[in-house]
Design an enzyme around this catalytic site. Sequence first.
Site, PDB file in Angstrom:
ATOM      1  N   HIS A  74      56.121  39.765 -78.057  1.00 51.84           N
ATOM      2  CA  HIS A  74      55.322  39.679 -79.686  1.00 51.84           C
ATOM      3  C   HIS A  74      55.634  38.782 -80.583  1.00 51.84           C
ATOM      4  O   HIS A  74      55.154  38.485 -81.604  1.00 51.84           O
ATOM      5  CB  HIS A  74      55.140  41.142 -80.342  1.00 51.84           C
ATOM      6  N   GLU A 121      52.406  47.325-100.337  1.00 50.39           N
ATOM      7  CA  GLU A 121      51.986  45.987 -99.564  1.00 50.39           C
ATOM      8  C   GLU A 121      51.014  45.551-100.602  1.00 50.39           C
ATOM      9  O   GLU A 121      50.454  46.001-101.450  1.00 50.39           O
ATOM     10  CB  GLU A 121      51.735  46.229 -98.187  1.00 50.39           C
ATOM     11  N   ASP A 147      54.668  47.176 -89.731  1.00 49.30           N
ATOM     12  CA  ASP A 147      53.670  47.560 -89.647  1.00 49.30           C
ATOM     13  C   ASP A 147      52.971  47.954 -88.345  1.00 49.30           C
ATOM     14  O   ASP A 147      52.079  48.960 -88.412  1.00 49.30           O
ATOM     15  CB  ASP A 147      52.681  46.330 -90.357  1.00 49.30           C
TER      16      ASP A 147
HETATM   17  P1  FAD Z   1      60.341  39.401 -78.477  1.00 49.42           P
HETATM   18  O1  FAD Z   1      59.165  38.560 -79.012  1.00 49.42           O
HETATM   19  O2  FAD Z   1      60.488  39.903 -77.195  1.00 49.42           O
HETATM   20  O3  FAD Z   1      61.759  38.772 -78.979  1.00 49.42           O
HETATM   21  C1  FAD Z   1      62.049  38.118 -80.221  1.00 49.42           C
HETATM   22  C2  FAD Z   1      63.269  37.457 -80.389  1.00 49.42           C
HETATM   23  O4  FAD Z   1      64.176  38.435 -80.377  1.00 49.42           O
HETATM   24  C3  FAD Z   1      63.419  36.512 -79.232  1.00 49.42           C
HETATM   25  O5  FAD Z   1      64.513  35.410 -79.681  1.00 49.42           O
HETATM   26  C4  FAD Z   1      64.189  37.388 -78.273  1.00 49.42           C
HETATM   27  O6  FAD Z   1      65.136  36.542 -77.491  1.00 49.42           O
HETATM   28  C5  FAD Z   1      65.141  38.188 -79.026  1.00 49.42           C
HETATM   29  N1  FAD Z   1      65.504  39.545 -78.697  1.00 49.42           N
HETATM   30  C6  FAD Z   1      64.508  40.411 -77.999  1.00 49.42           C
HETATM   31  N2  FAD Z   1      65.405  41.480 -77.678  1.00 49.42           N
HETATM   32  C7  FAD Z   1      66.314  41.227 -77.992  1.00 49.42           C
HETATM   33  C8  FAD Z   1      67.609  42.007 -77.909  1.00 49.42           C
HETATM   34  N3  FAD Z   1      67.696  43.341 -77.424  1.00 49.42           N
HETATM   35  N4  FAD Z   1      68.952  41.495 -78.557  1.00 49.42           N
HETATM   36  C9  FAD Z   1      68.888  40.356 -78.806  1.00 49.42           C
HETATM   37  N5  FAD Z   1      67.799  39.760 -79.007  1.00 49.42           N
HETATM   38  C10 FAD Z   1      66.644  40.008 -78.457  1.00 49.42           C
HETATM   39  N6  FAD Z   1      57.426  42.060 -88.061  1.00 49.42           N
HETATM   40  C11 FAD Z   1      57.768  42.463 -89.066  1.00 49.42           C
HETATM   41  O7  FAD Z   1      58.937  42.282 -89.680  1.00 49.42           O
HETATM   42  N7  FAD Z   1      56.975  43.196 -89.525  1.00 49.42           N
HETATM   43  C12 FAD Z   1      55.896  43.414 -89.251  1.00 49.42           C
HETATM   44  O8  FAD Z   1      55.029  44.415 -89.847  1.00 49.42           O
HETATM   45  C13 FAD Z   1      55.208  42.813 -87.957  1.00 49.42           C
HETATM   46  N8  FAD Z   1      53.989  43.333 -87.605  1.00 49.42           N
HETATM   47  C14 FAD Z   1      53.602  42.817 -86.439  1.00 49.42           C
HETATM   48  C15 FAD Z   1      52.305  43.139 -85.829  1.00 49.42           C
HETATM   49  C16 FAD Z   1      52.155  42.372 -84.594  1.00 49.42           C
HETATM   50  C17 FAD Z   1      50.833  42.779 -84.147  1.00 49.42           C
HETATM   51  C18 FAD Z   1      53.023  41.470 -84.109  1.00 49.42           C
HETATM   52  C19 FAD Z   1      52.535  40.809 -82.589  1.00 49.42           C
HETATM   53  C20 FAD Z   1      54.168  41.079 -84.464  1.00 49.42           C
HETATM   54  C21 FAD Z   1      54.538  41.844 -85.888  1.00 49.42           C
HETATM   55  N9  FAD Z   1      55.955  41.354 -86.413  1.00 49.42           N
HETATM   56  C22 FAD Z   1      56.309  42.059 -87.424  1.00 49.42           C
HETATM   57  C23 FAD Z   1      56.828  40.478 -85.676  1.00 49.42           C
HETATM   58  C24 FAD Z   1      57.822  41.021 -84.869  1.00 49.42           C
HETATM   59  O9  FAD Z   1      58.922  41.807 -85.453  1.00 49.42           O
HETATM   60  C25 FAD Z   1      58.679  40.116 -84.210  1.00 49.42           C
HETATM   61  O10 FAD Z   1      57.797  39.047 -83.434  1.00 49.42           O
HETATM   62  C26 FAD Z   1      59.426  40.736 -83.103  1.00 49.42           C
HETATM   63  O11 FAD Z   1      60.343  39.888 -82.631  1.00 49.42           O
HETATM   64  C27 FAD Z   1      58.818  41.244 -82.061  1.00 49.42           C
HETATM   65  O12 FAD Z   1      59.613  42.145 -81.140  1.00 49.42           O
HETATM   66  P2  FAD Z   1      59.488  42.057 -79.741  1.00 49.42           P
HETATM   67  O13 FAD Z   1      60.105  43.259 -79.002  1.00 49.42           O
HETATM   68  O14 FAD Z   1      58.135  41.881 -79.069  1.00 49.42           O
HETATM   69  O15 FAD Z   1      60.606  40.635 -79.597  1.00 49.42           O
END
Ligand code: FAD
Length: 526
Positions: free
Chosen positions: A103, A284, A168
């Site tokens: 994400h 918020e 969120d």
């Molecule tokens: P990924 O996109 O898969 O990875 C993100 C980064 O973390 C990459 O660099 C990856 O290599 C690294 N990573 C992933 N897993 C691990 C692990 N286990 N160990 C070490 N590194 C790792 N963020 C907020 O703070 N607050 C919010 O309210 C919020 N709302 C969101 C709503 C939506 C609809 C979306 C799409 C995103 C939102 N985000 C929010 C952003 C979100 O927290 C970040 O994009 C987060 O990285 C997404 O988590 P993911 O599991 O998809 O990570």
Amino acid sequence: MVMSFQFPAYFTAIFIITRVMSIMKISKPLDVHHKDIRAVDLATKLSVDPSAIESASRDFGGIVKAEPEAVLHPSAPQDIAALIKFSYSSSVPFGIAAKGHGHSARGQAMAENGVVVDMRSMANNRRNGTGIRVSIDRLYADVGGEQLWIDVLNATLEYGLAPVSWTDYLYLTVGGTLSNAGISGQTFRYGPQISNVLEMDVITGKADFLTCSPRMNSELFYAVLGGLGQFGIITRARIPLQPAPKGVKWVRLLYDDFSSFTKDQELLISKNGRKDKSALDYLEGSLLMDQGSPDNWRSSFFPHKDHPKIISLITKHGIIYCLEIVKHYDDRTKHTVDKEMKQVLQGLNYMPGFMFGKDVGYEEFLNRVRSGELKLKSQGLWDVPHPWLNLFIPKSQISDFNNGVFRGIVLERNITAGPVLVYPMNRQKWDDRMSAVIPDEEIFYTVGFLHSSGFDTWEAFEDQNKDIMRFCNKTGILVKQYLPHYSTKEEWVHHFGSKWKVFQHRKYQFDPRMLLSPGQRIFNNN
Ligand code: FAD
């Protein structure tokens, strides 16, 4: 997958890993004579299947595309350690990116010509992975880095418990949000999610599998939290829990004046003691602009009958500011919560007649973004590009930001499509030893431009984002990006500011061959 080492599986494994090695131009051939069991086992979990490659080449942002050579589907942390060890000891190391739920919006979880570790594969392997284990006596949960926060919520609610700090949206992995910060309306009081971790298991870029906490391997602990995946892969995090509330009183207040809006926000977050019963549980804010409806895909809150009066307000003022607050209640407090909320509202300067309230279950509140997601998915609108820009802005400059960006660039361009969030938090709830970067002032705001664009129109939003950053630089607004994305080393050095030296030193210490999370483009941007 159980490795039986029967002949066909063995040869398939050798074939895949040899192919991956040759594609990666790894010169040393696999030592098949010695039947390197670990490499063979690893090979069975590596996929070069076009659909796996395609899926690892994309993310929620829909803007960046970078193809890995292979995708690892680990069933246990040992598989990840074996992969890292393989690259670390190779004469031609390859990049490795943990992908949580993908994400990210800018390719942060991608590994061009490297290997993407599909962390979610471990969620399907409860037997070997960490899963979610709740300790009722000690009030914590041990959760795998691959777990989604929605699953953490459901598992802990079974015991009447829950974590205190959220995002969120809950379909994000624990490892993914802890690599950034994890912020939401609870941050002003409880700190970001990275301030709510007791210990972690991490596999470093040297393939060391370590437990870390403020007392044990503390340098690694602080490095990894907010560390953008640069120092290690989180395979377990211990998250503190509290008794879960039953429901929430959820209120939105409208303002036509930015200064009254921010004054009230700052007043409300000044009560922020974790144990202070009179403090709010969530705060918020957002902008309401002319987008056809006062609701957006993330939330439908306002009663339909009130839409016309809100819309005419927006038409009159261009922008209306919406303050959003929540107070929890349980069986003990359900009869007094309304009175407490009334006390909170007294003395606030919102527009008379523009207070809207709801009473919903705790889980429904936390999972509030999900229904919007499902609706967009059903309309095929979830997979559009998301040229997001998330910022942290010092309190002393938020008014300049409102004048120059919200009332300047944003209104002039008039392309906003999606929520724009704006709310303050307290610096003292963050820990400066962690890698996350925030402004220096005690109170700072987060501003999130969460755009959804058309496939051909995302560049217009990117132009606007660049304009906003240019404006901040020109006028001296000391902005920091959240979920940062930069393409040059100079920009990263500037982003980290006084933290750069420590960040760089930690990289040499924990990932000296620069293997991890290459998609962040911090140490491999040339
Ligand atoms: P990924 O996109 O898969 O990875 C993100 C980064 O973390 C990459 O660099 C990856 O290599 C690294 N990573 C992933 N897993 C691990 C692990 N286990 N160990 C070490 N590194 C790792 N963020 C907020 O703070 N607050 C919010 O309210 C919020 N709302 C969101 C709503 C939506 C609809 C979306 C799409 C995103 C939102 N985000 C929010 C952003 C979100 O927290 C970040 O994009 C987060 O990285 C997404 O988590 P993911 O599991 O998809 O990570």
